[in-house]
Design a protein around this motif. Structure first.
Motif, PDB file in Angstrom:
ATOM      1  N   VAL A  32       0.835  -1.204   0.000  1.00 16.90           N
ATOM      2  CA  VAL A  32       0.000   0.000   0.000  1.00 16.90           C
ATOM      3  C   VAL A  32       0.869   1.253   0.000  1.00 16.90           C
ATOM      4  N   THR A  33       1.885   1.288   0.848  1.00  9.09           N
ATOM      5  CA  THR A  33       2.788   2.441   0.897  1.00  9.09           C
ATOM      6  C   THR A  33       3.463   2.657  -0.447  1.00  9.09           C
ATOM      7  N   LEU A  34       3.950   1.582  -1.029  1.00  5.06           N
ATOM      8  CA  LEU A  34       4.619   1.656  -2.331  1.00  5.06           C
ATOM      9  C   LEU A  34       3.685   2.216  -3.390  1.00  5.06           C
ATOM     10  N   THR A  35       2.442   1.741  -3.418  1.00  2.00           N
ATOM     11  CA  THR A  35       1.470   2.204  -4.416  1.00  2.00           C
ATOM     12  C   THR A  35       1.138   3.675  -4.232  1.00  2.00           C
ATOM     13  N   VAL A  36       0.880   4.086  -2.985  1.00  6.13           N
ATOM     14  CA  VAL A  36       0.484   5.472  -2.705  1.00  6.13           C
ATOM     15  C   VAL A  36       1.591   6.453  -3.060  1.00  6.13           C
ATOM     16  N   LEU A  70     -13.488   4.082 -11.586  1.00  5.86           N
ATOM     17  CA  LEU A  70     -13.314   2.637 -11.762  1.00  5.86           C
ATOM     18  C   LEU A  70     -11.905   2.310 -12.245  1.00  5.86           C
ATOM     19  N   MET A  71     -11.352   3.149 -13.120  1.00  6.07           N
ATOM     20  CA  MET A  71      -9.976   2.953 -13.580  1.00  6.07           C
ATOM     21  C   MET A  71      -9.000   3.044 -12.415  1.00  6.07           C
ATOM     22  N   GLY A  72      -9.198   4.037 -11.550  1.00  8.39           N
ATOM     23  CA  GLY A  72      -8.343   4.180 -10.381  1.00  8.39           C
ATOM     24  C   GLY A  72      -8.437   2.982  -9.458  1.00  8.39           C
ATOM     25  N   PHE A  73      -9.662   2.475  -9.304  1.00  6.25           N
ATOM     26  CA  PHE A  73      -9.879   1.333  -8.409  1.00  6.25           C
ATOM     27  C   PHE A  73      -9.208   0.073  -8.954  1.00  6.25           C
ATOM     28  N   PHE A  74      -9.492  -0.257 -10.226  1.00  6.18           N
ATOM     29  CA  PHE A  74      -8.967  -1.499 -10.802  1.00  6.18           C
ATOM     30  C   PHE A  74      -7.505  -1.363 -11.239  1.00  6.18           C
ATOM     31  N   GLY A  75      -7.140  -0.209 -11.822  1.00  9.11           N
ATOM     32  CA  GLY A  75      -5.806  -0.052 -12.386  1.00  9.11           C
ATOM     33  C   GLY A  75      -4.735   0.301 -11.373  1.00  9.11           C
ATOM     34  N   VAL A  76      -5.123   0.912 -10.252  1.00  8.84           N
ATOM     35  CA  VAL A  76      -4.140   1.306  -9.241  1.00  8.84           C
ATOM     36  C   VAL A  76      -4.312   0.505  -7.953  1.00  8.84           C
ATOM     37  N   LEU A  77      -5.443   0.703  -7.275  1.00  8.55           N
ATOM     38  CA  LEU A  77      -5.631   0.063  -5.971  1.00  8.55           C
ATOM     39  C   LEU A  77      -5.556  -1.457  -6.058  1.00  8.55           C
ATOM     40  N   VAL A  78      -6.421  -2.058  -6.858  1.00 11.77           N
ATOM     41  CA  VAL A  78      -6.486  -3.521  -6.915  1.00 11.77           C
ATOM     42  C   VAL A  78      -5.273  -4.113  -7.621  1.00 11.77           C
ATOM     43  N   ASN A  79      -4.965  -3.598  -8.822  1.00 14.17           N
ATOM     44  CA  ASN A  79      -3.873  -4.177  -9.610  1.00 14.17           C
ATOM     45  C   ASN A  79      -2.533  -4.096  -8.896  1.00 14.17           C
ATOM     46  N   ASN A  80      -2.170  -2.917  -8.434  1.00 10.25           N
ATOM     47  CA  ASN A  80      -0.856  -2.735  -7.821  1.00 10.25           C
ATOM     48  C   ASN A  80      -0.727  -3.411  -6.468  1.00 10.25           C
ATOM     49  N   VAL A  81      -1.711  -3.223  -5.614  1.00 12.61           N
ATOM     50  CA  VAL A  81      -1.612  -3.803  -4.271  1.00 12.61           C
ATOM     51  C   VAL A  81      -1.566  -5.325  -4.333  1.00 12.61           C
ATOM     52  N   LEU A  82      -2.399  -5.930  -5.195  1.00 14.01           N
ATOM     53  CA  LEU A  82      -2.393  -7.389  -5.303  1.00 14.01           C
ATOM     54  C   LEU A  82      -1.067  -7.900  -5.861  1.00 14.01           C
ATOM     55  N   GLN A  83      -0.561  -7.260  -6.906  1.00 11.78           N
ATOM     56  CA  GLN A  83       0.700  -7.716  -7.501  1.00 11.78           C
ATOM     57  C   GLN A  83       1.870  -7.536  -6.546  1.00 11.78           C
ATOM     58  N   MET A 194      -7.496   6.743  -3.430  1.00 12.52           N
ATOM     59  CA  MET A 194      -8.276   5.629  -2.909  1.00 12.52           C
ATOM     60  C   MET A 194      -7.384   4.658  -2.124  1.00 12.52           C
ATOM     61  N   THR A 195      -6.194   4.395  -2.653  1.00  9.00           N
ATOM     62  CA  THR A 195      -5.264   3.501  -1.974  1.00  9.00           C
ATOM     63  C   THR A 195      -4.791   4.110  -0.663  1.00  9.00           C
ATOM     64  N   CYS A 196      -4.610   5.436  -0.641  1.00 11.37           N
ATOM     65  CA  CYS A 196      -4.204   6.137   0.578  1.00 11.37           C
ATOM     66  C   CYS A 196      -5.274   5.982   1.662  1.00 11.37           C
ATOM     67  N   LEU A 197      -6.530   6.173   1.288  1.00 13.56           N
ATOM     68  CA  LEU A 197      -7.618   6.012   2.250  1.00 13.56           C
ATOM     69  C   LEU A 197      -7.654   4.585   2.796  1.00 13.56           C
ATOM     70  N   TYR A 198      -7.467   3.616   1.889  1.00 12.28           N
ATOM     71  CA  TYR A 198      -7.445   2.215   2.316  1.00 12.28           C
ATOM     72  C   TYR A 198      -6.291   1.965   3.283  1.00 12.28           C
ATOM     73  N   GLY A 199      -5.130   2.544   2.986  1.00 10.22           N
ATOM     74  CA  GLY A 199      -3.961   2.363   3.846  1.00 10.22           C
ATOM     75  C   GLY A 199      -4.154   2.966   5.230  1.00 10.22           C
ATOM     76  N   ILE A 200      -4.813   4.139   5.293  1.00  9.67           N
ATOM     77  CA  ILE A 200      -5.069   4.784   6.587  1.00  9.67           C
ATOM     78  C   ILE A 200      -6.026   3.941   7.424  1.00  9.67           C
ATOM     79  N   VAL A 201      -7.089   3.467   6.783  1.00 11.55           N
ATOM     80  CA  VAL A 201      -8.092   2.666   7.494  1.00 11.55           C
ATOM     81  C   VAL A 201      -7.508   1.331   7.960  1.00 11.55           C
ATOM     82  N   SER A 202      -6.698   0.707   7.105  1.00 12.73           N
ATOM     83  CA  SER A 202      -6.146  -0.615   7.423  1.00 12.73           C
ATOM     84  C   SER A 202      -4.853  -0.550   8.233  1.00 12.73           C
ATOM     85  N   GLY A 203      -4.287   0.643   8.380  1.00  9.83           N
ATOM     86  CA  GLY A 203      -3.042   0.794   9.127  1.00  9.83           C
ATOM     87  C   GLY A 203      -1.824   0.275   8.389  1.00  9.83           C
TER      88      GLY A 203
END
Length: 294
Positions: A32-36, A70-83, A194-203
């Motif tokens: 998450v940090t790397l992606t953000v 949707l592009m931000g969600f699938f192309g950045v948050l989901v794609n990068n964090v999962l990989q 979006m990834t930043c918000l996820y990272g803050i919530v998930s710690g």
């Protein structure tokens, strides 16, 4: 089309080496940090480039905001964090081989997303591609296949390719309204937020100083793997279409396998070679221009 093909080839070669950089980085930063942080740099650089070129036209029309999200969600948050998370548990070689399934995944999703009819040859190509992935993630073990006990890293890497394929379909529609550079800026900015918000919530958002090797890897991912390659690939999708653009992703496993073996002593055994051959054959059958819908 030479310029377009060069851009696609360059982006694919850069992305083929990128898992090596990720492997070094995820030992110091969370996915998450790397992606953000990566997309914060990319968006900052692109803003000035796009604003100087397009001025007020940088603002997208209201009609495509939903698609950009949707592009931000699938192309950045989901794609990068999962990989990036997947590379914590699997090898560079496996990650890049699995990434080569993108054309087959794209073709399969086309059946459901745009109701595309596939020829028999394309279906055979999809079968070969997924058979190759199955061989790699199971390491050729029928027992693992029966027990559905695969390497979690391989599964995450494959899921990231499904997300990338969805992103490609959405981006093609968005670039009918705004330029490739503006598209890259907006989806990166939105996805990074979006990834930043996820990272803050998930710690999981924790920025710490990087070692020299990791810092160099980060610069590679931002400027070559991110800023330049994303822009080049978006132009390729716009000019050549998703299926033709996806053909060039075959360069990734070649670069990835060589890099993984040279830098991490990844074992390239018979299973990896058979899986790679099946994936490449499948991609060729799926994307070759003489395939026509029946």
């Amino acid at each position: 089309m030479f310029k377009t093909y060069f851009m696609l080839a360059f982006a694919s070669a850069v992305w083929g080496f990128q898992p090596v950089c990720v492997k070094w980085l995820v030992s110091e930063w969370t996915p998450v940090t790397l992606t953000v942080v990566r997309y914060a740099f990319i968006s900052f650089c692109l803003f000035f480039i796009v604003y100087l070129r397009e001025g007020k036209n940088i603002l997208p029309p209201k009609a495509i905001w939903g698609r950009l999200i949707l592009m931000g969600f699938f192309g950045v948050l989901v794609n990068n964090v999962l990989q990036f998370a997947g590379l914590q548990y699997t090898t560079v070689t496996n990650c890049t081989l699995i990434s080569a399934t993108a054309p087959a995944v794209t073709a399969l999703l086309a059946v459901f997303l745009i109701r595309e009819r596939l020829s028999v040859i394309k279906w055979i190509g999809i079968f070969f591609s997924f058979a190759g992935v199955l061989a790699i993630v199971s390491n050729g073990s029928m027992e693992l296949i029966r027990q559905i006990d695969f390497n979690i890293g391989d599964i995450l890497c494959f899921a990231s390719q499904v997300s990338w394929a969805v992103y490609c379909f959405i981006s093609l529609k968005v670039m009918k309204y705004i330029s490739a550079a503006a598209t890259t800026f907006w989806f990166g900015l939105i996805g990074g937020f979006m990834t930043c918000l996820y990272g803050i919530v998930s710690g999981t958002l924790q920025v710490t100083p990087l070692s020299p090797v990791a810092l160099g890897s980060f610069a590679y991912m931002v400027f070559l793997g991110g800023l330049i390659s994303l822009y080049f690939y978006n132009i390729g999708v716009k000019m050549a279409g998703p299926s033709i653009s996806a053909i060039f992703l075959n360069i990734m496993p070649v670069v990835g396998m060589v890099s993984g073996a040279a830098l991490f002593n990844d074992q390239i055994g018979p299973i990896q070679l058979v899986g790679a051959a099946a994936i490449i054959i499948g991609v060729f059958l799926t994307t070759h221009h003489w395939n026509r819908a029946e």
